[in-house]
Design an enzyme around this catalytic site. Structure first.
Site, PDB file in Angstrom:
ATOM      1  N   TYR A 103       0.845  -1.190   0.000  1.00 14.02           N
ATOM      2  CA  TYR A 103       0.000   0.000   0.000  1.00 14.02           C
ATOM      3  C   TYR A 103       0.881   1.241   0.000  1.00 14.02           C
ATOM      4  CZ  TYR A 103      -3.783  -3.164   1.019  1.00 14.02           C
ATOM      5  OH  TYR A 103      -4.691  -4.178   0.923  1.00 14.02           O
ATOM      6  N   HIS A 113      -7.216   0.290  -1.774  1.00 10.89           N
ATOM      7  CA  HIS A 113      -6.655  -0.864  -2.484  1.00 10.89           C
ATOM      8  C   HIS A 113      -5.141  -0.721  -2.521  1.00 10.89           C
ATOM      9  CE1 HIS A 113     -10.474  -2.476  -3.867  1.00 10.89           C
ATOM     10  NE2 HIS A 113     -10.850  -1.236  -4.146  1.00 10.89           N
ATOM     11  N   LYS A 120      -2.750  -2.909 -10.653  1.00  8.40           N
ATOM     12  CA  LYS A 120      -1.628  -2.691  -9.751  1.00  8.40           C
ATOM     13  C   LYS A 120      -0.344  -2.663 -10.566  1.00  8.40           C
ATOM     14  CE  LYS A 120      -4.071  -5.092  -6.062  1.00  8.40           C
ATOM     15  NZ  LYS A 120      -4.937  -3.989  -5.868  1.00  8.40           N
TER      16      LYS A 120
END
Length: 168
Positions: free
Chosen positions: A104, A114, A145
């Site tokens: 994170y 997220h 991501k």
């Protein structure tokens, strides 16, 4: 704080300190009145002096735990986990995404946000098949991501490579 070693986890009774570690710093998973830590998380907390690990009635030293991590192929993952935590990142398992960790951004939390990155840990001598590499990138892109390859050398130095999918 004391934890009991069993299999792939270290279990801590969820007292005030354990609850703080979980709710404020996002270590482990709460299961009833217990905090379940991965071996990598437990090793980091032991390294920080916040956790004593027991196997039955025998205390496991940090060096003994490192030997256990090494035998299970987790030592380099610990090196990367420790580095990321020391840099202020929240690090959780990335198993669901086929990676070692999800990370994170600073200031973001697993309960509200997220993760931004998936981290794959490799030793500098690891041979990586192009199809495997391609699948890592594809999965990261598919879940929005960024992929980071954390390459650990024999001196335990880490080089991070960010890999992104682009359309020509």
């Amino acid at each position: 704080m004391d934890g009991q070693f069993a299999g792939d986890t270290v279990t801590v009774q969820a007292d005030n300190m354990a609850l703080r570690l979980n709710q404020k710093s996002y270590y482990g998973n709460l299961e009833g009145d217990q905090l379940k830590l991965s071996l990598v998380e437990a090793a980091y907390l032991q390294w920080k002096g916040k956790l004593s690990i027991w196997d039955g009635k025998k205390r496991i030293s940090f060096n003994e735990l490192l030997s256990i991590l090494d035998r299970r192929g987790l030592y380099q993952k610990f090196i990367v986990y420790r580095d990321l935590r020391e840099r202020g990142y929240i690090v959780k398992t990335g198993f669901k995404y086929g990676s070692e960790f999800r990370v994170y951004e600073r200031g973001k939390t697993p309960t509200k946000d997220h993760s931004s990155y998936l981290v794959r840990v490799l030793h500098e001598g690891t041979k990586l098949k192009i199809l495997d590499f391609s699948s890592y990138v594809r999965v990261a892109h598919g879940v929005r991501k960024k992929l980071i390859l954390a390459v650990v050398d024999d001196e335990e130095d880490i080089t991070y490579y960010m890999v992104e999918w682009i359309r020509p």
